[in-house]
Design an enzyme around this catalytic site. Structure first.
Site, PDB file in Angstrom:
ATOM      1  N   HIS A 198     -18.945  47.341 -16.873  1.00 48.47           N
ATOM      2  CA  HIS A 198     -18.904  46.354 -16.407  1.00 48.47           C
ATOM      3  C   HIS A 198     -21.199  45.418 -15.499  1.00 48.47           C
ATOM      4  CE1 HIS A 198     -18.881  41.498 -16.144  1.00 48.47           C
ATOM      5  NE2 HIS A 198     -20.135  41.203 -16.533  1.00 48.47           N
ATOM      6  N   GLU A 238     -10.361  43.561 -14.824  1.00 48.30           N
ATOM      7  CA  GLU A 238     -11.156  44.459 -13.980  1.00 48.30           C
ATOM      8  C   GLU A 238     -11.462  44.449 -12.824  1.00 48.30           C
ATOM      9  OE1 GLU A 238     -14.897  43.515 -17.248  1.00 48.30           O
ATOM     10  OE2 GLU A 238     -15.887  42.700 -15.111  1.00 48.30           O
ATOM     11  N   ARG A 276     -16.504  39.435 -22.104  1.00 52.15           N
ATOM     12  CA  ARG A 276     -15.696  39.330 -21.609  1.00 52.15           C
ATOM     13  C   ARG A 276     -14.490  40.144 -21.246  1.00 52.15           C
ATOM     14  NH1 ARG A 276     -19.129  37.948 -17.961  1.00 52.15           N
ATOM     15  NH2 ARG A 276     -19.235  36.573 -16.843  1.00 52.15           N
TER      16      ARG A 276
HETATM   17  C1  DGY Z   1     -22.907  37.350 -16.584  1.00 45.22           C
HETATM   18  O1  DGY Z   1     -24.145  37.313 -17.002  1.00 45.22           O
HETATM   19  O2  DGY Z   1     -21.801  36.708 -17.150  1.00 45.22           O
HETATM   20  C2  DGY Z   1     -22.849  38.931 -16.772  1.00 45.22           C
HETATM   21  O3  DGY Z   1     -21.372  39.676 -17.724  1.00 45.22           O
HETATM   22  C3  DGY Z   1     -23.108  39.182 -14.885  1.00 45.22           C
HETATM   23  O4  DGY Z   1     -23.036  41.148 -15.501  1.00 45.22           O
END
Ligand code: DGY
Length: 325
Positions: free
Chosen positions: A285, A267, A238
């Site tokens: 992402h 983002e 993240r």
């Molecule tokens: C998640 O599942 O948290 C991913 O980042 C989504 O793409």
């Protein structure tokens, strides 16, 4: 009467077909982004939502949706949802653990390999017509095989990343809030160390912790300084876990060798200084983005929602306190 649900983003047809068997479904197949106001309007008369990490589910939104019983994120991460606010209002929150572990681990590896071997830089060199011949010192990378891999966050995805390291005969170090069971350490051939030791010893540092107040800027200027100058940082978890401004400085000054990033602070906007650097591989992402995985994630969220609305006891419930009421 069927419960009313909103699917906030485009999903696969089979997800909508499944939901339609149990619910009155309002969808957003054109995928027109819903502003917070628009989301609030469309959700105010609903019993549940299949939502995405682009939707902010907070107290303000919840206050306008008195009938809401469940919000089911199409993601394993749920930092877009104020879980405490949901719990206070008795709203069930679910996520999609498990189905995306392998795809996300594969992407972390894609970033390890592409940073180590300078793949995007090499491709740009070729595409730009700069390739004039073979040179001994051309686009020199670093070895991945038999290097030391440091994984911060040894949950399911961290473990999937570690499993893949065996094929490269790597030493695996890890740091986690809690040490994993000895049999898992043994199976992964992974050694538990402090965060500091991991930063100092690893050739590749891969981040796999969820984002929270505790993990905000887990890697900043001080941590980057602790890493080897030859080390590579991979963030496929993240944005916000890394202080992007500090990372840009570290990459520009050679404090570390390179970085591979799938996620960014704020983002889809990101610090444009990244674009000036050759020693960073940037992707938008896409960690879980294989067709099979995204289908499975959407269907898992839909099944979570149907179970939440029909039984009150959905799988993958993030706030089980709500169930006990
Ligand atoms: C998640 O599942 O948290 C991913 O980042 C989504 O793409």
């Amino acid at each position: 009467m069927k419960p009313k649900v909103l699917v906030t983003r485009e999903v696969f047809d089979e997800t909508l077909e499944y939901l339609a068997q149990y619910c009155e479904v309002e969808s957003n197949q054109p995928d027109a982004p819903l502003s917070p106001q628009r989301l609030a309007e469309r959700l105010k008369d609903k019993d549940g939502a299949v939502c995405a990490l682009t939707d902010r589910i907070d107290e303000q939104l919840l206050a306008g949706c008195p009938g809401l019983k469940a919000v089911c994120n199409i993601a394993v991460g749920y930092n877009n949802i104020d879980v405490a606010a949901c719990t206070a209002r008795g709203v069930m929150v679910t996520n999609t653990p498990g189905v995306l572990d392998d795809a996300t681990a594969d992407l972390a590896w894609a970033l390890i390999l592409s940073t180590a071997r300078r793949i995007t830089e090499a491709e740009a060199y070729l595409r730009n017509g700069e390739w004039k011949g073979w040179y001994l010192k051309q686009l020199l990378g670093v070895n991945v095989h038999r290097a030391t891999l440091g994984i911060i966050g040894m949950g399911r995805i961290g473990q999937a990343i570690a499993r893949r390291a065996a094929g490269f005969e790597m030493r695996v170090l890890y740091h986690n809030r809690r040490r994993v069971a000895p049999e898992i350490e043994q199976r992964l051939n992974a050694t538990y160390v402090s965060k500091e030791e991991l930063l100092e010893r690893s050739d590749f540092v891969v981040l796999q912790v969820p984002y929270s107040a505790e993990t905000h800027h887990l890697i900043g200027a001080a941590e980057l300084k602790k890493m080897k100058r030859s080390a590579i940082l991979v963030n496929s978890t993240r944005g916000g876990v890394v202080d992007d401004a500090a990372l840009i400085e570290a990459l520009a000054n050679g404090t570390i060798r390179a970085a591979g990033l799938d996620v960014f602070e704020n983002e889809p906007r990101f610090n444009p200084e990244f674009l000036k650097l050759k020693n960073v591989v940037l992707v938008p992402h896409i960690g879980s983005s294989t067709e099979a995985t995204r289908r499975a994630m959407a269907m898992t969220a839909a099944k979570n929602l149907v179970a939440a609305l029909t039984t009150g006891d959905p799988p993958n419930l993030v706030n089980p306190e709500v169930r006990k009421r």
